[in-house]
Design a protein around this motif. Sequence first.
Motif, PDB file in Angstrom:
ATOM      1  N   PHE A 166       0.976  -1.375  -0.240  1.00 29.55           N
ATOM      2  CA  PHE A 166       0.111   0.283   0.365  1.00 29.55           C
ATOM      3  C   PHE A 166       0.561   1.242   0.041  1.00 29.55           C
ATOM      4  CE2 PHE A 166      -3.596  -2.502   1.796  1.00 29.55           C
ATOM      5  CZ  PHE A 166      -4.766  -2.604   0.766  1.00 29.55           C
ATOM      6  N   GLU A 167       1.488   1.399   1.177  1.00 31.65           N
ATOM      7  CA  GLU A 167       2.843   2.654   1.491  1.00 31.65           C
ATOM      8  C   GLU A 167       3.534   2.729  -0.223  1.00 31.65           C
ATOM      9  OE1 GLU A 167       3.477   2.105   5.784  1.00 31.65           O
ATOM     10  OE2 GLU A 167       5.112   0.980   3.938  1.00 31.65           O
ATOM     11  N   GLU A 168       3.887   1.985  -0.641  1.00 30.53           N
ATOM     12  CA  GLU A 168       4.873   1.831  -2.223  1.00 30.53           C
ATOM     13  C   GLU A 168       3.904   1.853  -3.704  1.00 30.53           C
ATOM     14  OE1 GLU A 168       6.941  -1.716  -2.495  1.00 30.53           O
ATOM     15  OE2 GLU A 168       8.294  -1.282  -0.302  1.00 30.53           O
ATOM     16  N   LYS A 169       2.833   1.091  -3.906  1.00 34.89           N
ATOM     17  CA  LYS A 169       1.480   1.363  -4.736  1.00 34.89           C
ATOM     18  C   LYS A 169       1.188   2.821  -4.514  1.00 34.89           C
ATOM     19  CE  LYS A 169       0.033  -1.187  -8.618  1.00 34.89           C
ATOM     20  NZ  LYS A 169       0.481  -1.450  -9.645  1.00 34.89           N
ATOM     21  N   PHE A 170       0.864   3.344  -3.633  1.00 32.32           N
ATOM     22  CA  PHE A 170      -0.309   4.687  -4.220  1.00 32.32           C
ATOM     23  C   PHE A 170       0.785   5.929  -2.976  1.00 32.32           C
ATOM     24  CE2 PHE A 170      -3.024   0.472  -3.415  1.00 32.32           C
ATOM     25  CZ  PHE A 170      -3.032   0.249  -4.867  1.00 32.32           C
ATOM     26  N   GLN A 171       1.691   5.490  -2.369  1.00 31.47           N
ATOM     27  CA  GLN A 171       2.563   7.020  -1.199  1.00 31.47           C
ATOM     28  C   GLN A 171       1.418   7.038  -0.273  1.00 31.47           C
ATOM     29  OE1 GLN A 171       2.998   6.921  -4.846  1.00 31.47           O
ATOM     30  NE2 GLN A 171       4.033   5.370  -4.801  1.00 31.47           N
ATOM     31  N   LEU A 172       0.501   6.047   0.174  1.00 29.61           N
ATOM     32  CA  LEU A 172      -0.472   6.173   1.096  1.00 29.61           C
ATOM     33  C   LEU A 172       0.524   6.042   2.726  1.00 29.61           C
ATOM     34  CD1 LEU A 172      -4.002   4.996  -0.139  1.00 29.61           C
ATOM     35  CD2 LEU A 172      -3.183   7.365   0.181  1.00 29.61           C
ATOM     36  N   PRO A 173      -0.148   6.446   3.780  1.00 26.95           N
ATOM     37  CA  PRO A 173       0.128   6.152   5.470  1.00 26.95           C
ATOM     38  C   PRO A 173      -1.113   4.512   5.396  1.00 26.95           C
ATOM     39  CG  PRO A 173      -1.023   7.961   4.737  1.00 26.95           C
ATOM     40  CD  PRO A 173      -0.849   7.880   4.262  1.00 26.95           C
ATOM     41  N   VAL A 174       0.286   3.852   5.920  1.00 24.53           N
ATOM     42  CA  VAL A 174      -0.511   2.926   6.680  1.00 24.53           C
ATOM     43  C   VAL A 174      -1.116   2.745   8.090  1.00 24.53           C
ATOM     44  CG1 VAL A 174      -1.206   0.146   6.806  1.00 24.53           C
ATOM     45  CG2 VAL A 174      -0.236   1.456   4.365  1.00 24.53           C
ATOM     46  N   THR A 175      -1.931   2.480   8.682  1.00 22.69           N
ATOM     47  CA  THR A 175      -1.739   2.460  10.283  1.00 22.69           C
ATOM     48  C   THR A 175      -2.185   1.051  10.410  1.00 22.69           C
ATOM     49  OG1 THR A 175      -2.939   4.527  10.506  1.00 22.69           O
ATOM     50  CG2 THR A 175      -3.300   3.377  12.350  1.00 22.69           C
ATOM     51  N   LEU A 176      -1.189   0.402  11.310  1.00 16.50           N
ATOM     52  CA  LEU A 176      -2.143  -0.909  11.179  1.00 16.50           C
ATOM     53  C   LEU A 176      -2.646  -0.791  12.850  1.00 16.50           C
ATOM     54  CD1 LEU A 176       1.543  -2.651  10.578  1.00 16.50           C
ATOM     55  CD2 LEU A 176      -0.152  -2.815   9.484  1.00 16.50           C
ATOM     56  N   LEU A 177      -3.999  -2.237  12.651  1.00 21.42           N
ATOM     57  CA  LEU A 177      -4.554  -2.265  14.157  1.00 21.42           C
ATOM     58  C   LEU A 177      -4.852  -3.362  14.462  1.00 21.42           C
ATOM     59  CD1 LEU A 177      -7.973  -0.416  12.246  1.00 21.42           C
ATOM     60  CD2 LEU A 177      -5.743   0.716  13.944  1.00 21.42           C
ATOM     61  N   PRO A 178      -3.524  -3.801  15.525  1.00 17.40           N
ATOM     62  CA  PRO A 178      -3.207  -5.240  16.172  1.00 17.40           C
ATOM     63  C   PRO A 178      -4.433  -5.477  17.385  1.00 17.40           C
ATOM     64  CG  PRO A 178      -2.096  -3.792  16.726  1.00 17.40           C
ATOM     65  CD  PRO A 178      -2.434  -3.026  15.618  1.00 17.40           C
ATOM     66  N   GLN A 179      -5.126  -6.728  17.378  1.00 15.57           N
ATOM     67  CA  GLN A 179      -5.970  -7.416  18.611  1.00 15.57           C
ATOM     68  C   GLN A 179      -4.256  -6.768  19.780  1.00 15.57           C
ATOM     69  OE1 GLN A 179      -8.399 -10.223  16.041  1.00 15.57           O
ATOM     70  NE2 GLN A 179      -8.065 -10.920  17.648  1.00 15.57           N
ATOM     71  N   SER A 180      -5.176  -6.336  21.150  1.00 18.55           N
ATOM     72  CA  SER A 180      -4.660  -6.368  22.214  1.00 18.55           C
ATOM     73  C   SER A 180      -3.957  -7.547  22.899  1.00 18.55           C
ATOM     74  CB  SER A 180      -5.027  -5.697  23.050  1.00 18.55           C
ATOM     75  OG  SER A 180      -6.522  -5.814  23.227  1.00 18.55           O
ATOM     76  N   LYS A 181      -5.795  -8.869  22.083  1.00 19.32           N
ATOM     77  CA  LYS A 181      -5.509 -10.283  22.932  1.00 19.32           C
ATOM     78  C   LYS A 181      -5.438 -11.298  21.377  1.00 19.32           C
ATOM     79  CE  LYS A 181      -7.298 -13.080  26.187  1.00 19.32           C
ATOM     80  NZ  LYS A 181      -7.969 -14.331  26.054  1.00 19.32           N
ATOM     81  N   TRP A 182      -4.533 -11.814  21.123  1.00 20.59           N
ATOM     82  CA  TRP A 182      -4.552 -12.850  20.056  1.00 20.59           C
ATOM     83  C   TRP A 182      -6.023 -13.686  20.369  1.00 20.59           C
ATOM     84  CZ3 TRP A 182      -4.444  -9.954  15.742  1.00 20.59           C
ATOM     85  CH2 TRP A 182      -2.609  -9.184  15.845  1.00 20.59           C
TER      86      TRP A 182
END
Length: 304
Positions: A286-302
């Motif tokens: 996403f960053e290289e293809k569109f030069q858009l910032p990416v925000t990751l949303l991990p789970q606090s409990k997997w």
Amino acid sequence: MVKLKRIDHAIDELFTYRKIGTDPAFSRYIPMVYDPIHFDWRDEFEPEFTKLFNGLMLRGDEEVNRVFSAVFPTEEVLERFISESSPGDLLFMHHPIVMECGDPKGKWGRGFMPIPPHFIEQMKTKRLSVFTLHVPLDYSREISTSDAWREALNAKVIGELLKDDNGACGILCEIAPTSTENLIHRSTEMFGIPYADVHGPFHNHITKIAIVAGCGDKVEAMIEAERMGAEAYLTGEVHCHIDNDYGKKKYEQMKSYIAQTTMSLIGVSHSASEYLVHSTQLKSWFEEKFQLPVTLLPQSKWWV
């Protein structure tokens, strides 16, 4: 800013989700979770999504400023997305609904759960977009749930398993000599989990591994991997810990298989195993293809 249509086109070009067609899992599970609560998902979701069950689920503003990335639409993921986003932002996920698979050292899960309708209303009101990609993200050998794991282990693909006419969800890999203990250590460290779900014998010299991200708790896939020479089987779920008749039946089937397998079986949780592709390969794309910032949303409990 990037046009939403351009992002959709690029995703389809790479993952061919329209050519692959209707998702066999979520074409069943979405009606299963929304119909009983009388939520009109056919009208609320995008028309193409209600046929393919992949692609653009909710359409917001056409100009995308930021991409958010997650595995499941858990409440904490949706709360962060809604609060941190601006109109037009895009949430890219592997799953359109939550799947509680259970904790091997805690509570069993409830299985598939719908997105609470008030979250859908909030995302629509804020003019946000939601895009999900299920089996096409498992099939691709360029960017995929299992290949991100392979890449992190510096392993080489030498075969595929869990194949159908559209692709393969699992891979057989060669890896530099390692041990069961080392694979467990690397897995807990890599996925940020407090413990792995480990079964089967331990080996001191492993050079062939099978990787099946997500629900790899399929005895037939494990038998296939063993036949192909795998000494360890790395997956999201070894045991199904869903608290219903289906989960209990699967649990007993797996118990019988574990008693006679020659492979080390290592589970890291469904969601954590599929998050890796979001935090590595997809983020870079996403960053290289569109030069858009990416925000990751991990789970606090997997393990949930």
